[in-house]
Design a protein around this motif. Structure first.
Motif, mmCIF file in Angstrom:
data_model
loop_
_atom_site.group_PDB
_atom_site.id
_atom_site.type_symbol
_atom_site.label_atom_id
_atom_site.label_comp_id
_atom_site.label_asym_id
_atom_site.label_seq_id
_atom_site.Cartn_x
_atom_site.Cartn_y
_atom_site.Cartn_z
ATOM 1 N N ASP A 26 98.248 -15.662 -45.915
ATOM 2 C CA ASP A 26 97.342 -16.240 -44.795
ATOM 3 C C ASP A 26 97.184 -17.751 -44.990
ATOM 4 N N VAL A 29 101.056 -19.484 -44.613
ATOM 5 C CA VAL A 29 101.450 -19.734 -42.936
ATOM 6 C C VAL A 29 100.800 -20.541 -42.394
ATOM 7 N N TYR A 30 99.487 -20.944 -42.623
ATOM 8 C CA TYR A 30 98.364 -21.793 -42.022
ATOM 9 C C TYR A 30 99.062 -23.239 -42.521
ATOM 10 N N THR A 80 96.930 -9.749 -37.844
ATOM 11 C CA THR A 80 97.180 -11.095 -37.164
ATOM 12 C C THR A 80 98.471 -11.871 -37.746
ATOM 13 N N LEU A 81 99.049 -11.124 -38.977
ATOM 14 C CA LEU A 81 100.171 -11.634 -39.632
ATOM 15 C C LEU A 81 101.180 -10.552 -40.070
ATOM 16 N N PHE A 156 107.778 -14.812 -40.663
ATOM 17 C CA PHE A 156 106.267 -14.571 -40.571
ATOM 18 C C PHE A 156 105.931 -14.546 -38.944
ATOM 19 N N SER A 158 103.039 -14.258 -36.527
ATOM 20 C CA SER A 158 101.438 -14.454 -36.354
ATOM 21 C C SER A 158 101.065 -13.609 -34.843
ATOM 22 N N SER A 160 97.799 -14.224 -32.737
ATOM 23 C CA SER A 160 96.455 -14.707 -32.615
ATOM 24 C C SER A 160 95.987 -14.365 -31.353
#
Length: 161
Positions: A26, A29-30, A80-81, A156, A158, A160
């Motif tokens: 988490d 990736v951010y 979410t991921l 990855f 995501s 959102s």
């Protein structure tokens, strides 16, 4: 903001670590997206952003076996991921490159998409403009999967909302 899907290339090692340690993933990736060097020249990334459900509608009407919210493996419990293996990326890239936009566009139905409440529910407002938006989003998706496959990347994904 809205509901969107995005991809960024990931190494096998990163995906393995993400599966073992979701909280690391988490944060990682951010940081990939927030890095001053984004976009990194050697790490592919791409949409379909908010066009994911419209493209999914078109995929479901053809033989493209891609399901944004079912493929890959879930990393975060909140959905979410996700992680996609290099093998999955290569397989999808092959399918997308073999599917001309015109084959997907033939199934575009603003009336049906509105009736079925396909996100973002704007299909009848500017039907031709929305079709062009889907085309551009599809091209970006093909570019991402092609580049990721060529680089031996997984991804990855995501989600959102």
């Amino acid at each position: 903001m809205g509901v969107s899907v995005g991809f960024i290339g990931a190494t096998t090692e990163e995906l393995d670590r993400a599966e073992a340690d979701p909280s690391w993933a988490d944060t990682y990736v951010y940081e990939l997206y927030a890095d001053d060097g984004f976009p990194m020249p050697n790490r592919p990334y791409g949409g379909p952003d908010k066009a994911w459900a419209g493209l999914q509608f078109l995929f479901d009407e053809t033989d493209v076996e891609l399901e944004f919210l079912m493929d890959g493996f879930q990393i975060l419990e909140d959905g979410t991921l996700f992680g996609w293996s290099a093998e999955q990326i290569t397989s999808v890239a092959r399918q997308l490159r073999a599917t001309p936009w015109e084959r997907l566009a033939a199934h575009y139905s603003p009336e049906r998409m509105t009736r079925e409440e396909v996100y973002p529910r704007t299909w009848r407002l500017d039907a031709e403009g929305e079709l062009d938006w889907l085309r551009r989003s599809y091209e970006e998706l093909v570019d991402f999967f092609t580049a990721a496959a060529a680089g031996g990347y997984g991804a990855f994904m995501s989600f959102s909302f």
